[in-house]
Design a protein around this motif. Structure first.
Motif, short mmCIF file in Angstrom:
data_model
loop_
_atom_site.label_atom_id
_atom_site.label_comp_id
_atom_site.label_asym_id
_atom_site.label_seq_id
_atom_site.Cartn_x
_atom_site.Cartn_y
_atom_site.Cartn_z
N LEU A 1 0.83 -1.20 0.00
CA LEU A 1 0.00 0.00 0.00
C LEU A 1 0.87 1.25 0.00
CD1 LEU A 1 -2.68 -1.02 2.68
CD2 LEU A 1 -2.86 -1.18 0.18
N LYS A 2 0.43 2.26 -0.71
CA LYS A 2 1.13 3.54 -0.75
C LYS A 2 0.17 4.65 -0.34
CE LYS A 2 3.84 6.60 -3.75
NZ LYS A 2 4.35 6.83 -5.14
N LYS A 3 0.60 5.41 0.64
CA LYS A 3 -0.25 6.51 1.12
C LYS A 3 -0.38 7.59 0.05
CE LYS A 3 -0.47 10.07 4.72
NZ LYS A 3 0.23 10.68 5.88
N MET A 4 -1.61 8.07 -0.16
CA MET A 4 -1.85 9.16 -1.09
C MET A 4 -1.54 10.49 -0.39
SD MET A 4 -5.48 7.90 -2.79
CE MET A 4 -5.54 9.29 -3.95
N GLU A 5 -0.54 11.17 -0.86
CA GLU A 5 -0.18 12.46 -0.25
C GLU A 5 -1.14 13.56 -0.70
OE1 GLU A 5 1.85 12.66 2.12
OE2 GLU A 5 2.63 10.62 1.94
N GLN A 6 -1.68 13.42 -1.89
CA GLN A 6 -2.73 14.31 -2.36
C GLN A 6 -3.64 13.53 -3.28
OE1 GLN A 6 -0.59 17.53 -4.24
NE2 GLN A 6 -0.47 16.48 -6.21
N PHE A 7 -4.88 14.00 -3.35
CA PHE A 7 -5.87 13.26 -4.12
C PHE A 7 -5.55 13.33 -5.60
CE2 PHE A 7 -9.78 13.37 -6.66
CZ PHE A 7 -10.25 12.08 -6.40
N ALA A 8 -5.68 12.19 -6.27
CA ALA A 8 -5.53 12.11 -7.72
C ALA A 8 -6.72 11.33 -8.26
CB ALA A 8 -4.23 11.43 -8.10
N ALA A 9 -7.49 11.94 -9.15
CA ALA A 9 -8.67 11.29 -9.71
C ALA A 9 -8.25 10.19 -10.68
CB ALA A 9 -9.54 12.32 -10.43
N PRO A 10 -9.10 9.20 -10.87
CA PRO A 10 -8.79 8.15 -11.86
C PRO A 10 -8.62 8.75 -13.25
CG PRO A 10 -10.66 7.51 -10.48
CD PRO A 10 -10.37 8.95 -10.18
#
Length: 890
Positions: free
Chosen positions: A528-537
């Protein structure tokens, strides 16, 4: 000579009255005020709290700027922009030494709020070094005017006082985040309205507008969704500063009490950490004692308000372990005083009896804005005093709450939540993830297949690990709510809820979410990798060809549809099954004659999957951009605001229709669809009565407007009605439909807001294209339908017949609506009326039911044949039936 109003006469009477008849208590006067600090009067020309005077936001901001220029105890920071474009500033008030070390104290608060990586000894030491950061604001609801005025007086007291033990202790141990108001736009609008009407018969008339753009009073229902810019500004700032207390002032005390303070009434969410609940009660009790000590009677606990719904902007933060609460101080209207004789009190209060939770009853008399400001300032001082005395305990307890949350979800489920990529509407799933991240929740993405619940989830799957400090908020939003059945005795009627009782966010948004019921292994965590900022599909186009096929299952498809039509693109709807990137479906959107690069950008902007083919399907219906009118009464309507916000965001470009514009007629020439948002039928018909507001704002659409709507539909237009506005259409257009809940008492059926399952009755009908078979709706004090003789149309969705529709929340006597219609399409002349017995866009949250009205808007272009007519009853029955309106015939 100018006309003398009753309010002006009262003001003269007030001046002659003895001060003994007014609430004489007040906060202790400012100790030895510094002559270098400007008084509010010197800048504003009035003392905040004066009769008939209100400072607006611009004037308040000017005062705070001069205050900051005069003292090293205050620092102003910008927290963003309001919806109407105002610069939003708040004041940070503390000792000069604390302000010089703000970053240090913010870092301490952040570490304690997170809790991870600290031992108990570490946390104790940080708590000893730290200062209690406290949020206090001037309120959300701008018609509750006293809060924004007390922000000014409170700031002056703290900044100007010299050598006062109480203030010095606060400045040394507390860092105050003072928000002059949580609604700058509304403060300006309300004050402007009051000043305009001051001295006239309309001095205390209600504002004929929403005092916060789009949402009005619902600005305090946006706490976890953060749809509005203002909500986003507040949430972002709170997460950055991590205040240990969040205190919001309101002004709707249960009469004749003078201020409501915690404890709240039952029930309380089980996802609130016990220490937060305990401190909340302590602060409420301290406020009441402080007010009594300073001669301000009338504080009451445990009446009216509960701790159940997490969406209050002034309460959501408690799930991030910030002691969050509000109080409700008494209000007449604006800055106009009012005399209350005891004989106006409710019958059970006439004896002025002391009660356990109302130990100093108010005895009536004059109530002025000054009194409300004094009570609020006293309550603020009580909170600051408690924070100063117990800052170390408060900070350490916050660490304990965070540490407990992390520890709890390593030992018990849910250990995580999975948001898979296999969704009916992937962009909505992404929106749900984004909402979590805005709320400070950590979200991971799987770099490799993620194994949980006995299956593998694809790379890119979103995973919310629950061993994080704010995880109770995730559980609060993701699990089904089970509101308790509260009764005084087993045979007494239930105590009815204050607000909605069920809100499970994945259900509302139509998103599949799975709890993980076994611990997440170390091996799985490494993937798993933490999302540092939201990225849409990423949006994609599959295949070659100049025709693009777009699934209707995604709400974002309608945004793309409207954008394409706005620039002259050609769009049609497939009336038979078509293959899309998401599978086979009826109602797919077919785009042709449009540049591939442009369509690719639209797909990317909206996270859509499109399929490129060589030619369009044979069975299609060409559509044009729908022309949408939205009725906007002068009686401020929150449901209209939410509807307008959603329609604008999806590119429908709604045109506001006031009473006169409907009454002018010829509506079919201008509109394909008209929406009546949720409102009482009488409000639509008559609006404000004569004399209640200036004449230009009085009245509703009246019979002239009703006739115009009737003509609009009969000539081929589509009328879409939400919730109780459906009853207007049934009654005034003479539709052969009845509300089966009409006249039913609360004890026989009640729902203040919960999530119910409905069943789509005819999936081939274009009005329900793209919806699942069993969508979940938010039902809130609305109707349920049955059809009458002569009905022609379709029942689009109905409640299950053999079982309760309840999915989340509280529903009393569900059998009343089982098997009844929730959404109905009625053929009316050449047009159609849509009766949606719920709010399909509820508070900008119920994304899963947006298509009920998105489809209806485009249904105005004749996408499907009318539904069949209901056979007439036998003659004997027909004679007893009510006469059918001629206008209801096809």
């Amino acid at each position: 000579m100018p006309k003398t109003t009753i309010w002006a006469l009262l003001s003269g009477f007030v001046a002659c009255f003895t001060i003994a008849l007014s609430s004489s208590g007040q906060v202790a006067v400012t100790t030895n005020p510094s002559p270098n600090v400007p008084t509010p009067e010197s800048v504003l020309g009035h003392r905040p709290g004066d009769d008939f005077y209100l400072a607006n936001y611009d004037e308040s901001r000017e005062y705070f700027h001069k205050l900051a220029a005069s003292s090293n105890r205050v620092k102003l920071i910008n927290v963003g922009k309001t919806t109407r474009g105002l610069d939003w500033e708040i004041a940070i008030i503390s000792s000069p030494e604390n302000l010089a070390n703000l970053d240090k104290y913010k870092d301490i608060s952040r570490k304690l709020a997170d809790g991870r990586g600290l031992s108990a000894a570490d946390a104790h030491e940080l708590a000893r070094q730290g200062k209690a950061i406290v949020h206090i604001d001037g309120g959300l609801h701008s018609s509750e005017v006293a809060g924004a005025q007390q922000s000014i007086t409170l700031a002056y007291k703290l900044v100007s006082s010299q050598n006062g033990p109480e203030v010095d202790a606060i400045l040394n141990n507390v860092i105050l985040m003072l928000w002059p108001t949580l609604n700058p736009d509304g403060q300006n609008e309300i004050v402007g309205w009051y000043r305009k009407n001051l001295g006239t018969s309309f001095e205390v008339s209600p504002l004929p507008d929403l005092y916060q753009e789009y949402v009005g009073h619902d600005n305090n229902r946006d706490g976890y969704m953060n749809n509005m810019l203002e909500s986003q500004d507040v949430t972002r700032t709170e997460i950055e500063w991590d205040p240990v207390i969040f205190y919001c002032h309101h002004q709707t005390a249960p009469f004749p009490t003078r201020i409501f303070v915690p404890p709240f009434v039952e029930p309380i969410s089980g996802n609130i950490h016990p220490l937060m609940g305990r401190w909340l009660n302590v602060l409420g009790t301290d406020i009441a004692a402080y007010l009594d000590e300073h001669g301000m009677p009338g504080a009451v606990n445990r009446v009216g308000f509960d701790n159940w719904y997490p969406g209050f902007l002034d309460f959501t933060h408690i799930f991030r372990n910030s002691i969050s609460f509000f109080t409700e101080t008494a209000l007449f209207r604006y800055a106009t005083p009012r005399f209350y004789p005891v004989d106006e009190f409710p019958k059970d209060q006439l004896g002025l009896r002391t009660e356990v939770f109302y130990s100093s009853p108010w005895r009536g008399g004059w109530w002025r804005l000054r009194d409300a400001v004094n009570y609020m300032e006293g309550a603020s001082m009580a909170v600051l005093d408690t924070a100063a005395k117990y800052h170390e305990e408060l900070l350490y307890n916050r660490y304990q709450a965070a540490a407990d949350n992390v520890s709890r979800f390593t030992k018990e489920p849910p250990y995580a939540y999975v948001v898979p990529l296999e969704q009916r509407d992937l962009p909505e799933a992404a929106t749900l993830v984004q909402k979590l991240m805005i709320n400070g929740i950590e979200v991971q993405q799987a770099a490799k297949p993620f194994h949980a619940n006995g299956r593998d989830y694809a790379p890119g799957t979103w995973v919310v690990l629950m061993d994080q400090p704010f995880s109770p908020l995730v559980k609060e939003l993701f699990e089904s709510q089970h509101y308790p059945d509260l009764r005084e005795t087993p045979n007494s009627p239930p105590r009815l809820p204050y607000d909605v009782t069920g809100w499970t966010l994945p259900m509302q948004m139509g998103v599949q979410v799975a709890p993980v019921l076994e611990p997440v292994t170390t091996a799985e965590r490494t993937n798993l990798k933490k999302m540092e900022q939201f990225a849409a599909p990423v949006g994609t186009i599959e295949g070659n060809g100049g025709v693009f096929v777009l699934s209707r299952k995604s709400n974002a498809s309608f945004k793309a549809l409207n954008a394409i039509l706005d620039v002259g693109g050609h769009v049609s709807f497939a009336s038979a099954d078509s293959e899309t990137a998401d599978g086979t479906e009826t109602g797919a959107m077919i785009v042709s004659g449009f540049d591939r690069d442009k369509i690719k950008k639209l797909a990317g902007d909206n996270s859509l999957k499109m399929r490129a083919v060589a030619s369009a399907p044979k069975e299609v219906v060409t559509v044009k951009k729908a022309r949408v009118g939205l009725y906007r009464s002068w009686v401020a309507n929150i449901d209209e605001g939410w509807t307008r916000w959603i329609l604008e965001n999806y590119g429908f470009a709604p045109v506001t229709l006031r009473n006169g514009e409907i009454q002018a007629g010829s509506l079919r020439e201008r509109f394909d669809a008209i929406i009546l948002p949720d409102a009482k039928p009488e409000t639509i018909r008559t609006g404000f009565g004569p004399g209640s507001v200036p004449g230009v704002y009085t009245g509703g659409i009246g019979e002239v407007g009703t006739s115009a709507l009737r003509e609009f539909v009969q000539s081929g237009g589509t009328l879409i009605t939400f919730n109780n506005a459906s009853l207007f259409a049934i009654d005034d257009l003479g539709l052969p439909v009845k509300n089966i809940l009409a006249g039913v008492k609360d004890e026989d059926f009640f729902c203040s807001g919960c999530l119910l399952r409905v069943e789509v009755q005819d999936s081939g009908a274009s009005a329900v294209w793209g919806l699942p078979h069993d969508p979940i709706i938010m039902f809130e004090r609305g109707p349920a339908f049955d059809t009458k003789d002569g009905f022609r149309g379709r029942i689009l969705a109905a409640y299950p017949k053999e079982q309760s529709p309840l999915m989340s929340g509280y529903l009393l006597h569900p059998e009343r609506i089982q098997g009844k219609a929730a959404a109905v399409e009625v053929q009316y002349g050449k047009g159609r009326v849509y009766l949606l017995g719920f709010r399909p866009q509820w508070r900008g949250q119920s994304h899963g039911t947006y298509k009920f009205f998105f489809n209806a808007i485009y249904e105005s272009q004749g996408l499907s044949e009318p539904g069949p007519a209901k056979p007439e009853a036998p003659a004997a029955h027909a004679e007893a039936a009510a006469p059918k309106s001629p206008s209801a015939t096809p």
